[in-house]
Design an enzyme around this catalytic site. Sequence first.
Site, PDB file in Angstrom:
ATOM      1  N   GLU A  36      36.213  36.115  51.285  1.00 15.31           N
ATOM      2  CA  GLU A  36      37.624  36.491  51.098  1.00 15.31           C
ATOM      3  C   GLU A  36      38.148  35.948  49.779  1.00 15.31           C
ATOM      4  OE1 GLU A  36      38.848  39.155  52.707  1.00 15.31           O
ATOM      5  OE2 GLU A  36      38.537  38.076  54.579  1.00 15.31           O
ATOM      6  N   HIS A  37      38.884  36.799  49.083  1.00 17.75           N
ATOM      7  CA  HIS A  37      39.429  36.482  47.750  1.00 17.75           C
ATOM      8  C   HIS A  37      38.303  36.175  46.758  1.00 17.75           C
ATOM      9  CE1 HIS A  37      43.713  36.741  48.667  1.00 17.75           C
ATOM     10  NE2 HIS A  37      43.345  36.367  49.883  1.00 17.75           N
ATOM     11  N   THR A  38      37.191  36.811  46.974  1.00 22.75           N
ATOM     12  CA  THR A  38      36.059  36.706  46.060  1.00 22.75           C
ATOM     13  C   THR A  38      35.897  37.975  45.226  1.00 22.75           C
ATOM     14  OG1 THR A  38      34.731  37.422  47.931  1.00 22.75           O
ATOM     15  CG2 THR A  38      34.671  35.074  47.417  1.00 22.75           C
ATOM     16  N   ASP A  39      36.414  39.119  45.726  1.00 24.41           N
ATOM     17  CA  ASP A  39      36.082  40.398  45.053  1.00 24.41           C
ATOM     18  C   ASP A  39      36.599  40.455  43.619  1.00 24.41           C
ATOM     19  OD1 ASP A  39      38.755  40.791  45.899  1.00 24.41           O
ATOM     20  OD2 ASP A  39      38.414  42.853  46.572  1.00 24.41           O
ATOM     21  N   SER A 129      42.968  47.748  55.837  1.00 22.90           N
ATOM     22  CA  SER A 129      42.741  48.703  54.740  1.00 22.90           C
ATOM     23  C   SER A 129      43.128  50.136  55.071  1.00 22.90           C
ATOM     24  CB  SER A 129      41.280  48.656  54.266  1.00 22.90           C
ATOM     25  OG  SER A 129      40.990  47.374  53.790  1.00 22.90           O
ATOM     26  N   SER A 130      44.280  50.298  55.676  1.00 22.44           N
ATOM     27  CA  SER A 130      44.763  51.663  55.924  1.00 22.44           C
ATOM     28  C   SER A 130      45.003  52.388  54.601  1.00 22.44           C
ATOM     29  CB  SER A 130      46.040  51.635  56.756  1.00 22.44           C
ATOM     30  OG  SER A 130      47.016  50.820  56.142  1.00 22.44           O
ATOM     31  N   SER A 131      45.453  51.679  53.581  1.00 28.89           N
ATOM     32  CA  SER A 131      45.724  52.381  52.317  1.00 28.89           C
ATOM     33  C   SER A 131      44.425  52.778  51.620  1.00 28.89           C
ATOM     34  CB  SER A 131      46.632  51.560  51.396  1.00 28.89           C
ATOM     35  OG  SER A 131      46.068  50.309  51.137  1.00 28.89           O
ATOM     36  N   ASP A 175      38.059  46.761  49.631  1.00 29.32           N
ATOM     37  CA  ASP A 175      38.501  47.691  50.669  1.00 29.32           C
ATOM     38  C   ASP A 175      37.987  49.107  50.401  1.00 29.32           C
ATOM     39  OD1 ASP A 175      39.930  45.387  51.135  1.00 29.32           O
ATOM     40  OD2 ASP A 175      41.865  46.224  50.549  1.00 29.32           O
ATOM     41  N   TYR A 224      49.555  37.035  46.298  1.00 28.51           N
ATOM     42  CA  TYR A 224      48.205  37.517  45.952  1.00 28.51           C
ATOM     43  C   TYR A 224      48.002  37.440  44.439  1.00 28.51           C
ATOM     44  CZ  TYR A 224      44.174  40.764  45.988  1.00 28.51           C
ATOM     45  OH  TYR A 224      42.938  41.350  45.832  1.00 28.51           O
TER      46      TYR A 224
HETATM   47  C1  GLA Z   1      42.993  42.468  50.059  1.00 27.15           C
HETATM   48  C2  GLA Z   1      42.582  43.172  48.776  1.00 27.15           C
HETATM   49  C3  GLA Z   1      41.072  43.024  48.547  1.00 27.15           C
HETATM   50  C4  GLA Z   1      40.635  41.575  48.637  1.00 27.15           C
HETATM   51  C5  GLA Z   1      41.188  40.917  49.894  1.00 27.15           C
HETATM   52  C6  GLA Z   1      40.921  39.444  49.939  1.00 27.15           C
HETATM   53  O1  GLA Z   1      42.413  43.106  51.166  1.00 27.15           O
HETATM   54  O2  GLA Z   1      42.922  44.543  48.832  1.00 27.15           O
HETATM   55  O3  GLA Z   1      40.729  43.597  47.297  1.00 27.15           O
HETATM   56  O4  GLA Z   1      41.001  40.867  47.485  1.00 27.15           O
HETATM   57  O5  GLA Z   1      42.591  41.110  50.011  1.00 27.15           O
HETATM   58  O6  GLA Z   1      39.563  39.206  50.101  1.00 27.15           O
END
Ligand code: GLA
Length: 392
Positions: A36-39, A129-131, A175, A224
């Site tokens: 998480e928060h790695t992408d 991730s609905s969007s 996502d 974020y």
């Molecule tokens: C949201 C963002 C993703 C990712 C996550 C955290 O879902 O859309 O790109 O950064 O937060 O892992």
Amino acid sequence: MRHERTRQLSAGFAEVYGRQPAFAVRAPGRVNLIGEHTDYNEGFCLPMAIDRDVQIAVAPVTAGRIRARSCEADGEALIRLGEPLAPDAATPWADYLRGCIQVLQQAGEELVGCDLLLTGDVPLGSGLSSSAALEVATMHALLRAAGRPRPGTAIARWAQRAENDFVGTHCGILDQLASSCAEAGRAMLMDCRDCSLQPVPLPAGGRIVIADTGKRRGLVDSAYNQRRAQCEAGAAAVGVAYLRDATLHQLQAAAADGRLDADSLARCQHVVAENGRTLAAAACLRAGDAAALGQLMDQSHDDLRQRFGVTCAELDAMTGIARSLPGCLGSRMTGAGFGGCTVSLVVESAVPAFTESLLARYNQDWDLPAAVYVTGAAAGAGDVDLEDTGDG
Ligand code: GLA
């Protein structure tokens, strides 16, 4: 249920537009198991697609415009091809479409006019991730109508650009890439540097349980973006382009020299550790070690709470209850944080009692619309068979 939704989508299309759709496409939501928060740090994630999706029924028209309606939201969007586009407050749900159309046209794709009817059962605003599902499904609808190829990674990148540039959310690729490219029955080890994906098996005898805290993600964009900025500061302080290439030792040295503040150091330490945990989690799945995966999930949540600072009381409560219940191997928040959902790995035979107790105990303390979904790993985006309505 799946078939019933497709039948309703076809029938709804006929009712709205007075004719049958030519085809339909779908794109799923996702749950991230770890990473998480790695992408946006060019690191690693381990998502899978969930069995909830956005479906779009489509019929091409000769006019150079796209008309769209939604089964779940009011209003009709009329979008002229080849003209500059702007968000429209009358049909905010269609801004995702407008963004996709703009990005595809900028990429030189020749789109054709069509009528669209959308439906979706990915819960909105809860971190599933609905969007992204809507964007990726839209890409499939528009490209298939135009007879164009639909390359999975390019679609994910275009969808991310639509979200970044048009909708104005500065998300990473997690996502959209999961929705576009996931494989059924597998989790996907995602390398966000080159968007490569390695399918890994899910634990035999374990189930993935998503629990929505019912807390909608307030202030998520600013918080974020602030986390992103702190990660960028950490990368700059140690002289790399992305935190993916930083070590804990380098970060500590930068903090000791006064090149990195204490808050940013903690954020960056999470990211570096989380990348390691994600690779370790994929190795656990390959080795069939569900218990070790569960421990990594717990550690990930704890780090997101302590050092990355993106959990909230509701997420901490939901994971705390989950971990106390029989059969739970691990539990963590999933997605951006600040609300939304948790994901737990639960021994299959314990799932019915687990879901019941989890909701009952959470509801004792929190007056929020919590919900639980047990999900398999669905396939990434593709076509929906309109003929297969399950009658036969
Ligand atoms: C949201 C963002 C993703 C990712 C996550 C955290 O879902 O859309 O790109 O950064 O937060 O892992």
